[in-house]
Design a protein around this motif. Structure first.
Motif, PDB file in Angstrom:
ATOM      1  N   PHE A  50      -3.387   4.868  34.646  1.00  0.00           N
ATOM      2  CA  PHE A  50      -3.693   3.439  34.588  1.00  0.00           C
ATOM      3  C   PHE A  50      -3.720   2.828  35.989  1.00  0.00           C
ATOM      4  N   LEU A  54      -6.789   0.744  37.545  1.00  0.00           N
ATOM      5  CA  LEU A  54      -6.709  -0.614  38.111  1.00  0.00           C
ATOM      6  C   LEU A  54      -7.313  -0.650  39.509  1.00  0.00           C
ATOM      7  N   LEU A  70      -5.759  -8.632  39.591  1.00  0.00           N
ATOM      8  CA  LEU A  70      -5.571  -7.181  39.491  1.00  0.00           C
ATOM      9  C   LEU A  70      -4.538  -6.676  40.504  1.00  0.00           C
ATOM     10  N   LEU A 110     -10.023   5.178  30.043  1.00  0.00           N
ATOM     11  CA  LEU A 110      -9.786   4.078  30.995  1.00  0.00           C
ATOM     12  C   LEU A 110     -10.692   4.256  32.212  1.00  0.00           C
ATOM     13  N   LEU A 125      -9.021  -3.390  30.245  1.00  0.00           N
ATOM     14  CA  LEU A 125      -7.738  -3.784  30.848  1.00  0.00           C
ATOM     15  C   LEU A 125      -7.040  -4.848  30.000  1.00  0.00           C
ATOM     16  N   GLU A 129      -3.301  -4.281  28.014  1.00  0.00           N
ATOM     17  CA  GLU A 129      -2.133  -5.116  28.324  1.00  0.00           C
ATOM     18  C   GLU A 129      -1.796  -6.070  27.186  1.00  0.00           C
ATOM     19  N   LEU A 168      -5.598 -12.390  32.610  1.00  0.00           N
ATOM     20  CA  LEU A 168      -6.629 -11.412  32.219  1.00  0.00           C
ATOM     21  C   LEU A 168      -7.557 -12.016  31.168  1.00  0.00           C
TER      22      LEU A 168
END
Ligand code: MP5
Length: 201
Positions: A50, A54, A70, A110, A125, A129, A168
């Motif tokens: 992850f 990111l 981010l 991802l 993303l 989350e 986000l």
């Protein structure tokens, strides 16, 4: 909003995420130790991938605002990984274990999603989350202080994490929803359920 449309389209799966026995048993302190160990080892691999995700998503972010959000997420991964590594050491776990195919699939997805561009990547993303925030926030206020996993529940249900997830959602809401975004969000919801099913079985 776009974020609401994504969630509404997956309402059935989202209810299953919140009600998953892994979540309720972690909160109640009735999760078998071996189940938590399994999750910790699998999720450590996921979180390490992850972090790469990111980083790569930041490369395609469309604005300073998006890059700043981010960067906050990336910074939070350092104490989070330290928490995983501390807990693994305490429990005598070897983290260097081959991940399960479901975990490899989710983690690889991802990374693959970034190639579909910012709208799909930020959707993924947000989904990753939001799933953890909603699941752990749903048991935050009913989790006893004596539960052995309180630190993990707090990590994903804190006011700071809530603010990050709201940021986000704000980035997702700057994009008009597309079929590819709905498809990506559905994939995240199914991967989340499969991940917990895997460690819980
Ligand atoms: C998260 C996670 C939350 N740790 N594991 C899974 C399977 N889904 C979501 O992501 P993060 O990076 O720990 O906030």
């Amino acid at each position: 909003t776009t974020s609401n449309a994504l969630l509404t389209a997956q309402a059935g799966l989202w209810r299953q995420i919140l009600a998953h026995p892994f979540v309720t048993k972690t909160s109640a302190g009735t999760l078998p130790a071996a189940t938590f160990d399994r999750w910790l080892i699998e999720d450590h691999y996921f979180v390490r991938t992850f972090r790469v995700f990111l980083d790569e998503l930041t490369q395609v972010a469309p604005s300073d605002e998006a890059r700043a959000v981010l960067a906050g997420g990336l910074a939070a991964l350092e104490p989070e990984l330290a928490l995983f590594e501390r807990e693994a050491a305490t429990r005598g776990l070897n983290l260097d274990v081959e991940p399960s195919p479901i975990n490899l699939g989710y983690s690889s997805y991802l990374l693959a999603s970034v190639r579909d561009g910012w709208p799909v990547g930020i959707t993924v993303l947000y989904g990753v989350e939001k799933a953890y925030y909603d699941a752990w926030a749903s048991v935050r206020d009913t989790t006893g202080a004596e539960t052995p996993y309180a630190g993990f529940i707090a990590n994903w249900s804190s006011p700071d994490f809530a603010a990050y997830v709201a940021d986000l959602a704000g980035l997702v809401d700057q994009v008009e929803p597309t079929p590819a975004m709905h498809q990506a969000f559905g994939r995240v919801a199914r991967f989340e359920l499969a991940f917990w099913d895997l460690v819980h079985e």
